[in-house]
Motif scaffolding. Sequence first.
Motif, PDB file in Angstrom:
ATOM      1  N   THR A   2       0.828  -1.327   0.017  1.00  0.00           N
ATOM      2  CA  THR A   2       0.163   0.105  -0.062  1.00  0.00           C
ATOM      3  C   THR A   2       0.855   1.364  -0.007  1.00  0.00           C
ATOM      4  OG1 THR A   2      -0.047  -0.003   2.282  1.00  0.00           O
ATOM      5  CG2 THR A   2      -1.897  -1.241   1.218  1.00  0.00           C
ATOM      6  N   GLY A   3       1.962   1.372   0.346  1.00  0.00           N
ATOM      7  CA  GLY A   3       2.868   2.363   0.464  1.00  0.00           C
ATOM      8  C   GLY A   3       2.850   3.032   1.613  1.00  0.00           C
ATOM      9  N   ALA A   4       2.018   2.621   2.634  1.00  0.00           N
ATOM     10  CA  ALA A   4       2.047   3.070   3.963  1.00  0.00           C
ATOM     11  C   ALA A   4       3.162   3.096   5.015  1.00  0.00           C
ATOM     12  CB  ALA A   4       0.862   2.603   5.042  1.00  0.00           C
ATOM     13  N   VAL A   5       3.505   4.035   5.595  1.00  0.00           N
ATOM     14  CA  VAL A   5       4.599   4.066   6.456  1.00  0.00           C
ATOM     15  C   VAL A   5       4.423   4.350   7.602  1.00  0.00           C
ATOM     16  CG1 VAL A   5       6.998   5.125   6.717  1.00  0.00           C
ATOM     17  CG2 VAL A   5       6.038   4.822   4.314  1.00  0.00           C
ATOM     18  N   PHE A   6       4.970   3.568   8.792  1.00  0.00           N
ATOM     19  CA  PHE A   6       4.852   3.755  10.182  1.00  0.00           C
ATOM     20  C   PHE A   6       6.246   4.189  10.621  1.00  0.00           C
ATOM     21  CE2 PHE A   6       5.513   2.437  14.467  1.00  0.00           C
ATOM     22  CZ  PHE A   6       4.262   2.771  14.938  1.00  0.00           C
ATOM     23  N   GLU A   7       6.263   5.427  10.888  1.00  0.00           N
ATOM     24  CA  GLU A   7       7.603   6.148  11.367  1.00  0.00           C
ATOM     25  C   GLU A   7       7.670   6.622  12.979  1.00  0.00           C
ATOM     26  OE1 GLU A   7       8.352   9.350   8.797  1.00  0.00           O
ATOM     27  OE2 GLU A   7       9.479   8.220   7.415  1.00  0.00           O
ATOM     28  N   PRO A   8       8.654   6.291  13.594  1.00  0.00           N
ATOM     29  CA  PRO A   8       8.764   7.017  14.973  1.00  0.00           C
ATOM     30  C   PRO A   8       8.614   8.205  14.951  1.00  0.00           C
ATOM     31  CG  PRO A   8      11.080   6.320  14.496  1.00  0.00           C
ATOM     32  CD  PRO A   8       9.901   5.726  13.359  1.00  0.00           C
TER      33      PRO A   8
ATOM     34  N   GLY B 135      13.254   6.477  20.917  1.00  0.00           N
ATOM     35  CA  GLY B 135      14.489   6.272  20.701  1.00  0.00           C
ATOM     36  C   GLY B 135      14.736   4.797  20.290  1.00  0.00           C
ATOM     37  N   LEU B 136      15.925   4.570  19.542  1.00  0.00           N
ATOM     38  CA  LEU B 136      16.264   3.251  19.255  1.00  0.00           C
ATOM     39  C   LEU B 136      16.702   2.311  20.520  1.00  0.00           C
ATOM     40  CD1 LEU B 136      17.944   3.508  16.122  1.00  0.00           C
ATOM     41  CD2 LEU B 136      16.276   1.966  16.331  1.00  0.00           C
ATOM     42  N   GLU B 137      16.932   3.119  21.664  1.00  0.00           N
ATOM     43  CA  GLU B 137      17.127   2.519  22.835  1.00  0.00           C
ATOM     44  C   GLU B 137      16.045   1.704  23.655  1.00  0.00           C
ATOM     45  OE1 GLU B 137      15.792   6.385  24.318  1.00  0.00           O
ATOM     46  OE2 GLU B 137      17.179   5.781  22.558  1.00  0.00           O
ATOM     47  N   GLU B 138      14.735   2.233  23.176  1.00  0.00           N
ATOM     48  CA  GLU B 138      13.710   1.741  23.754  1.00  0.00           C
ATOM     49  C   GLU B 138      12.890   0.567  22.728  1.00  0.00           C
ATOM     50  OE1 GLU B 138      11.917   5.742  25.876  1.00  0.00           O
ATOM     51  OE2 GLU B 138      11.782   5.613  23.566  1.00  0.00           O
ATOM     52  N   TRP B 139      13.775   0.277  21.797  1.00  0.00           N
ATOM     53  CA  TRP B 139      12.862  -0.692  20.950  1.00  0.00           C
ATOM     54  C   TRP B 139      12.411  -2.020  21.440  1.00  0.00           C
ATOM     55  CZ3 TRP B 139      14.425  -5.866  19.831  1.00  0.00           C
ATOM     56  CH2 TRP B 139      15.767  -6.196  20.270  1.00  0.00           C
ATOM     57  N   ARG B 140      12.818  -2.443  22.551  1.00  0.00           N
ATOM     58  CA  ARG B 140      12.313  -3.675  23.059  1.00  0.00           C
ATOM     59  C   ARG B 140      10.794  -3.387  23.826  1.00  0.00           C
ATOM     60  NH1 ARG B 140      15.833  -7.644  23.708  1.00  0.00           N
ATOM     61  NH2 ARG B 140      18.128  -7.054  23.327  1.00  0.00           N
ATOM     62  N   ASP B 141      10.429  -2.142  23.336  1.00  0.00           N
ATOM     63  CA  ASP B 141       9.138  -1.841  23.846  1.00  0.00           C
ATOM     64  C   ASP B 141       8.199  -2.619  22.848  1.00  0.00           C
ATOM     65  OD1 ASP B 141       9.882  -0.202  25.937  1.00  0.00           O
ATOM     66  OD2 ASP B 141       9.386   1.470  24.928  1.00  0.00           O
ATOM     67  N   TRP B 142       8.658  -2.967  21.571  1.00  0.00           N
ATOM     68  CA  TRP B 142       7.846  -3.640  20.799  1.00  0.00           C
ATOM     69  C   TRP B 142       7.482  -5.004  21.296  1.00  0.00           C
ATOM     70  CZ3 TRP B 142       5.735  -2.241  16.106  1.00  0.00           C
ATOM     71  CH2 TRP B 142       6.150  -1.233  15.668  1.00  0.00           C
ATOM     72  N   LEU B 143       8.187  -5.548  22.238  1.00  0.00           N
ATOM     73  CA  LEU B 143       7.845  -6.977  22.711  1.00  0.00           C
ATOM     74  C   LEU B 143       6.788  -6.733  23.469  1.00  0.00           C
ATOM     75  CD1 LEU B 143      11.565  -7.816  23.502  1.00  0.00           C
ATOM     76  CD2 LEU B 143      10.237  -8.362  21.344  1.00  0.00           C
ATOM     77  N   GLU B 144       6.375  -5.756  24.219  1.00  0.00           N
ATOM     78  CA  GLU B 144       5.068  -5.353  24.818  1.00  0.00           C
ATOM     79  C   GLU B 144       3.935  -5.679  24.026  1.00  0.00           C
ATOM     80  OE1 GLU B 144       4.052  -4.789  28.180  1.00  0.00           O
ATOM     81  OE2 GLU B 144       5.975  -5.684  28.401  1.00  0.00           O
ATOM     82  N   VAL B 145       4.063  -5.112  22.471  1.00  0.00           N
ATOM     83  CA  VAL B 145       2.936  -5.349  21.979  1.00  0.00           C
ATOM     84  C   VAL B 145       2.979  -6.971  21.202  1.00  0.00           C
ATOM     85  CG1 VAL B 145       2.189  -4.848  19.379  1.00  0.00           C
ATOM     86  CG2 VAL B 145       3.575  -3.020  20.673  1.00  0.00           C
TER      87      VAL B 145
ATOM     88  N   THR C 242       1.411  -6.404  27.030  1.00  0.00           N
ATOM     89  CA  THR C 242       0.035  -5.562  27.225  1.00  0.00           C
ATOM     90  C   THR C 242      -0.675  -5.395  25.876  1.00  0.00           C
ATOM     91  OG1 THR C 242       1.268  -3.328  26.713  1.00  0.00           O
ATOM     92  CG2 THR C 242       1.231  -4.061  29.013  1.00  0.00           C
ATOM     93  N   GLY C 243       0.145  -5.606  24.890  1.00  0.00           N
ATOM     94  CA  GLY C 243      -0.572  -5.577  23.394  1.00  0.00           C
ATOM     95  C   GLY C 243      -0.765  -4.205  22.809  1.00  0.00           C
ATOM     96  N   GLU C 244       0.030  -3.281  23.476  1.00  0.00           N
ATOM     97  CA  GLU C 244       0.032  -1.802  23.057  1.00  0.00           C
ATOM     98  C   GLU C 244       1.402  -1.064  23.298  1.00  0.00           C
ATOM     99  OE1 GLU C 244      -2.616   0.215  25.724  1.00  0.00           O
ATOM    100  OE2 GLU C 244      -4.495  -0.704  24.756  1.00  0.00           O
ATOM    101  N   GLY C 245       1.700  -0.245  22.372  1.00  0.00           N
ATOM    102  CA  GLY C 245       2.880   0.406  22.327  1.00  0.00           C
ATOM    103  C   GLY C 245       2.776   1.786  21.633  1.00  0.00           C
ATOM    104  N   TRP C 246       3.383   2.806  22.173  1.00  0.00           N
ATOM    105  CA  TRP C 246       3.180   4.227  21.769  1.00  0.00           C
ATOM    106  C   TRP C 246       4.773   4.523  21.500  1.00  0.00           C
ATOM    107  CZ3 TRP C 246       5.814   8.739  23.691  1.00  0.00           C
ATOM    108  CH2 TRP C 246       5.500   9.828  22.903  1.00  0.00           C
TER     109      TRP C 246
ATOM    110  N   ALA D 248       0.849   1.187  18.225  1.00  0.00           N
ATOM    111  CA  ALA D 248       0.737  -0.127  17.891  1.00  0.00           C
ATOM    112  C   ALA D 248      -0.407  -0.728  18.872  1.00  0.00           C
ATOM    113  CB  ALA D 248       1.979  -1.025  17.740  1.00  0.00           C
ATOM    114  N   GLU D 249      -1.372  -1.548  18.387  1.00  0.00           N
ATOM    115  CA  GLU D 249      -2.466  -2.326  19.229  1.00  0.00           C
ATOM    116  C   GLU D 249      -2.456  -3.830  18.710  1.00  0.00           C
ATOM    117  OE1 GLU D 249      -6.839  -1.932  20.873  1.00  0.00           O
ATOM    118  OE2 GLU D 249      -6.284  -0.558  19.211  1.00  0.00           O
ATOM    119  N   ARG D 250      -2.192  -4.573  19.403  1.00  0.00           N
ATOM    120  CA  ARG D 250      -2.651  -6.057  19.129  1.00  0.00           C
ATOM    121  C   ARG D 250      -3.987  -6.529  19.485  1.00  0.00           C
ATOM    122  NH1 ARG D 250       0.213  -9.112  23.118  1.00  0.00           N
ATOM    123  NH2 ARG D 250      -1.718  -9.566  24.268  1.00  0.00           N
ATOM    124  N   VAL D 251      -4.794  -6.940  18.331  1.00  0.00           N
ATOM    125  CA  VAL D 251      -6.096  -7.439  18.376  1.00  0.00           C
ATOM    126  C   VAL D 251      -6.183  -8.895  17.801  1.00  0.00           C
ATOM    127  CG1 VAL D 251      -8.389  -6.902  17.453  1.00  0.00           C
ATOM    128  CG2 VAL D 251      -6.998  -4.933  17.693  1.00  0.00           C
ATOM    129  N   GLY D 252      -6.293  -9.546  18.707  1.00  0.00           N
ATOM    130  CA  GLY D 252      -6.220 -11.247  18.462  1.00  0.00           C
ATOM    131  C   GLY D 252      -4.777 -11.609  17.851  1.00  0.00           C
TER     132      GLY D 252
END
Length: 202
Positions: free
Chosen positions: A89-95, A100-110, A114-118, A127-131
Amino acid sequence: MQPALEMDAPDEDFALWPTGTFDPYGFLVLDGRMAPQDVGSAVWRIAGSNGDVPEDGELPDPLEAFLYGLLTGEYLVAPGGFRVTDDATGAVFEPGCCNGLEEWRDWLEVTDGTGEGWFGHDPYAAAERVGDTVRLTANTKVAHSPVIEVSVDELRRLLAAAEQDLRDFVRLAGGWAERRLPGHAAAVTAALARALTLETSP
């Protein structure tokens, strides 16, 4: 998914090693295939983001003064984050700002927490996990924002690949430092690994 370091306006007075020219708030992708000048730019940006001076302020050597914060700081930062592009689609999700890249492990929460990440503001990426699916919203403050949907399993795979890109960058930067900063190569390489929240082992 790519590790993207947020760059700053070019520093025309910087002469400790060669760097490239980047627009303010642009991104530099970190991986093991970067040109030496881009590696120098990344090290410049990360070291500059952790600028600090000793309490007595006495560091007459310009190189040691520039690297001081990176080599001695307890908490290191690396502006940016993981950028995700949907090739279909060409959609881009940018920080956004303050991520910061020092916080990249927050993705593991997604994926596994918790299923969420800001991931910063302007844009307000989240980001939000739905199922079994994760929805990546490029800007939660904008109506009809681009959204990328990816399965949880695929996101885990993408995260593992992005982590490997970070490790490959640190290895590449280690070789660069041995050539450009021979007296500080080991310390700089270790500091970069800390700034990117990587264990020392590959």
